[in-house]
Design a protein around this motif. Structure first.
Motif, PDB file in Angstrom:
ATOM      1  N   LYS A 114       0.963  -1.140  -0.291  1.00 48.09           N
ATOM      2  CA  LYS A 114      -0.081   0.232  -0.046  1.00 48.09           C
ATOM      3  C   LYS A 114       0.900   1.394   0.381  1.00 48.09           C
ATOM      4  O   LYS A 114       1.940   0.982   0.773  1.00 48.09           O
ATOM      5  N   TYR A 145       0.002   6.965   1.699  1.00 42.40           N
ATOM      6  CA  TYR A 145      -1.409   7.757   1.556  1.00 42.40           C
ATOM      7  C   TYR A 145      -2.273   6.431   1.906  1.00 42.40           C
ATOM      8  O   TYR A 145      -3.395   7.112   3.260  1.00 42.40           O
ATOM      9  N   CYS A 146      -2.553   5.770   1.275  1.00 45.16           N
ATOM     10  CA  CYS A 146      -3.589   4.720   1.364  1.00 45.16           C
ATOM     11  C   CYS A 146      -3.566   3.900   3.289  1.00 45.16           C
ATOM     12  O   CYS A 146      -4.500   3.588   3.921  1.00 45.16           O
ATOM     13  N   GLN A 162      -4.560   6.245   5.908  1.00 45.24           N
ATOM     14  CA  GLN A 162      -5.860   6.209   5.565  1.00 45.24           C
ATOM     15  C   GLN A 162      -6.178   5.969   6.828  1.00 45.24           C
ATOM     16  O   GLN A 162      -7.184   5.736   7.921  1.00 45.24           O
ATOM     17  N   ILE A 201     -12.541   5.565   4.896  1.00 41.86           N
ATOM     18  CA  ILE A 201     -11.571   6.117   4.611  1.00 41.86           C
ATOM     19  C   ILE A 201     -11.663   6.788   3.015  1.00 41.86           C
ATOM     20  O   ILE A 201     -12.419   5.604   2.409  1.00 41.86           O
ATOM     21  N   SER A 202     -10.862   6.808   2.363  1.00 42.31           N
ATOM     22  CA  SER A 202     -11.389   7.468   1.414  1.00 42.31           C
ATOM     23  C   SER A 202     -10.682   6.454   0.205  1.00 42.31           C
ATOM     24  O   SER A 202      -9.337   5.774   0.019  1.00 42.31           O
ATOM     25  N   TYR A 234      -9.301   7.578  -2.370  1.00 38.34           N
ATOM     26  CA  TYR A 234      -8.274   8.091  -3.617  1.00 38.34           C
ATOM     27  C   TYR A 234      -7.624   7.262  -3.498  1.00 38.34           C
ATOM     28  O   TYR A 234      -6.898   7.428  -2.381  1.00 38.34           O
ATOM     29  N   CYS A 235      -6.510   6.931  -4.793  1.00 41.24           N
ATOM     30  CA  CYS A 235      -5.214   6.180  -3.824  1.00 41.24           C
ATOM     31  C   CYS A 235      -4.047   7.405  -5.640  1.00 41.24           C
ATOM     32  O   CYS A 235      -4.228   7.469  -6.591  1.00 41.24           O
ATOM     33  N   ASN A 254     -13.597   9.158  -6.876  1.00 44.93           N
ATOM     34  CA  ASN A 254     -12.793   8.639  -5.539  1.00 44.93           C
ATOM     35  C   ASN A 254     -13.264  10.380  -4.142  1.00 44.93           C
ATOM     36  O   ASN A 254     -13.155  10.666  -3.548  1.00 44.93           O
ATOM     37  N   ASN A 298     -13.563  -1.016  -4.407  1.00 48.84           N
ATOM     38  CA  ASN A 298     -11.815  -0.353  -4.352  1.00 48.84           C
ATOM     39  C   ASN A 298     -11.289  -1.847  -3.906  1.00 48.84           C
ATOM     40  O   ASN A 298     -11.527  -2.896  -3.262  1.00 48.84           O
ATOM     41  N   CYS A 330      -2.386  -1.119  -3.598  1.00 49.97           N
ATOM     42  CA  CYS A 330      -1.974   0.104  -4.344  1.00 49.97           C
ATOM     43  C   CYS A 330      -2.402  -0.664  -5.881  1.00 49.97           C
ATOM     44  O   CYS A 330      -0.530  -1.369  -5.793  1.00 49.97           O
TER      45      CYS A 330
END
Ligand SMILES: *[C@@H]1O[C@H](CO)[C@@H](O)[C@H](O)[C@H]1NC(C)=O
Ligand SMILES: *[C@@H]1O[C@H](CO)[C@@H](O)[C@H](O)[C@H]1NC(C)=O
Ligand SMILES: *[C@@H]1O[C@H](CO)[C@@H](O)[C@H](O)[C@H]1NC(C)=O
Ligand SMILES: *[C@@H]1O[C@H](CO)[C@@H](O)[C@H](O)[C@H]1NC(C)=O
Ligand SMILES: *[C@@H]1O[C@H](CO)[C@@H](O)[C@H](O)[C@H]1NC(C)=O
Ligand SMILES: *[C@@H]1O[C@H](CO)[C@@H](O)[C@H](O)[C@H]1NC(C)=O
Ligand SMILES: [Zn+2]
Length: 398
Positions: free
Chosen positions: A139, A142-143, A146, A158-159, A161-162, A180, A254, A258
């Motif tokens: 991952k 950023y992820c 989160q 949790i977003s 967005y990656c 996202n 999701n 990533c």
């Protein structure tokens, strides 16, 4: 209240600056609070402005996209301003009410021109690659962060967005990243109209599409996403022609990991340049960073550049810069590149100073710039390392 004859509007302030907007102009002014040790501070301010102008902006764009300027006001002007702003400032901030005669003038990045209709999208993209230290976690930073933020109740959800999606250069994944961000903006996504926020983390996601439909020439979320993606894949100065894509807007579920299969960004595109700067941190061993000089490095960096006669809008000089400059400075540039925000402004008609976007038979102007380019303290490197270790532990526990 006025500066040079124009009315001003108080916007916000931090420890060091008060930000005011000069109405009917395209710029803002950051007033500098004064607390006695002015001479030293002036040097820091001067270096900070030079860092933005001569390091970050040319490295990101290859040209002087904009410049910040130090201006000098008369003592009467500054005194009047200080008195007039007093009552609109938050009470707890008023202890510091003396401002320096020197102030920083910067363009208002949320508008193309004050006499047009202006929409501006702000994206804080964060780190767009898999840091080598984190690849074992599958991952990105950023992820993983989160997950930590959810644990610490800093975020509710949790977003999806990656950053690796946004920086992938694949239109489908970039679209997924943007959708996202719309779904869960946190502090990474904001929409402004004429400088005022109309969409952010407090907004209802169902309203976004309606907001877009009200933007005169664009009128569909599909076209809007196409425009943003093409601008991000462009160089910031070329005219763009959009053919509406047939993509549907459904957000893919999701995935656990990533995607980290490299990227397809064109070499001369803005996102690629941003990514290149972000990756500069991969070459430094943080264990060797013992200096605790906070901002002294900015002066040294600028001095080295002068001695090497480096002008960063020149590509050969950029190469020389990356090869010769202290890796610590490069890591500090990387830290700024990982935390800056991209500002994409769209006007409702064309403007002779800015490149155009054409959709079907309509043309308008766009302006892409980057904000939050001020140098960070050396301490931020240690902080990053601590957080990184925390994230790895968190991953290993699960
Ligand atoms: C602020 O300005 C006033 C008036 O010019 C002056 O008397 C005072 O000493 C200043 N305070 C600081 C902290 O510089
Ligand atoms: C663009 O916006 C300005 C200001 O709101 C307005 O006067 C102008 O008519 C608009 N132009 C178009 C083409 O809609
Ligand atoms: C956010 O989390 C709450 C409860 O944890 C849930 O009810 C809600 O559906 C989530 N929202 C999104 C957009 O995922
Ligand atoms: C930018 O300009 C707009 C329109 O004049 C104004 O409403 C806004 O407050 C300004 N924003 C900043 C950051 O100065
Ligand atoms: C979000 O937008 C609202 C107005 O739409 C504003 O009042 C609020 O301060 C914004 N929040 C952030 C964190 O920017
Ligand atoms: C990776 O982690 C190690 C151990 O914490 C650290 O010494 C090194 O500086 C890190 N590398 C990067 C690029 O952050
Ligand atoms: Zn990720």
């Amino acid at each position: 209240m006025s500066v040079f004859g124009n009315a001003v509007k108080y916007l916000n302030e931090g420890n060091v600056h008060v930000v005011i907007s000069i109405l009917n102009t395209d710029y803002v002014i950051r007033l500098i609070k004064e607390d006695g040790k002015m001479v030293k501070d002036m040097e820091i301010i001067h270096n900070s402005v030079s860092f933005v102008n001569f390091v970050m902006i040319p490295l990101l764009f290859g040209y002087y996209q904009y410049k910040e300027e130090i201006i000098k006001m008369t003592s009467e002007d500054i005194l009047r301003l200080s008195e007039n702003l007093f009552n609109v400032r938050p009470k707890h901030r008023r202890v510091k009410s003396n401002f320096s005669q020197f102030a920083i003038k910067a363009p208002n990045l949320t508008i193309i021109s004050y006499d047009r209709e202006n929409y501006c999208l702000e994206i804080k993209p964060k780190e767009g690659f898999m840091a080598s230290n984190l690849s074992k976690c599958s991952k990105c930073y950023y992820c993983l962060k989160q997950v930590l933020k959810l644990q610490e109740n800093e975020v509710i959800n949790i977003s999806g967005y990656c950053p690796l999606d946004l920086f992938s250069g694949e239109r489908k994944r970039m679209r997924k990243a943007l959708l996202n961000l719309i779904k869960n903006p946190q502090n990474n996504f904001k929409l402004f109209k004429d400088g005022n926020i109309i969409y952010n983390e407090t907004s209802n996601v169902n309203n976004f599409e309606m907001l877009i439909r009200n933007m005169t020439p664009y009128n569909s979320l599909n076209i809007f996403l196409d425009i943003i993606i093409e601008i991000l894949l462009g160089d910031g100065i070329s005219d763009i022609i959009i053919k509406e894509s047939s993509e549907k807007n459904d957000i893919n579920p999701n995935t656990e990991k990533c995607y980290n299969d490299g990227h397809q960004l064109p070499t001369n595109c803005f996102l690629n340049q941003l990514l290149t700067l972000q990756k500069l941190s991969e070459n430094i061993n943080l264990d060797l960073v013992t200096k605790n000089d906070d901002f002294q490095y900015v002066l040294n960096l600028l001095k080295d550049m002068r001695e090497l006669n480096i002008n960063l809008i020149n590509m050969d000089d950029q190469k020389k810069f990356f090869e010769t400059i202290d890796p610590l400075y490069l890591a500090m540039i990387s830290a700024v590149a990982k935390d800056c925000s991209i500002m994409i402004c769209l006007s409702n008609e064309t403007h002779e100073l800015y490149p155009s976007i054409t959709i079907k038979d309509k043309s308008l102007s766009y302006k892409m710039s980057v904000t939050d380019l001020e140098p960070k303290s050396i301490k931020s490197l240690a902080k990053r390392k601590t957080t990184e270790q925390k994230l790895i532990e968190l991953y290993e526990k699960k």
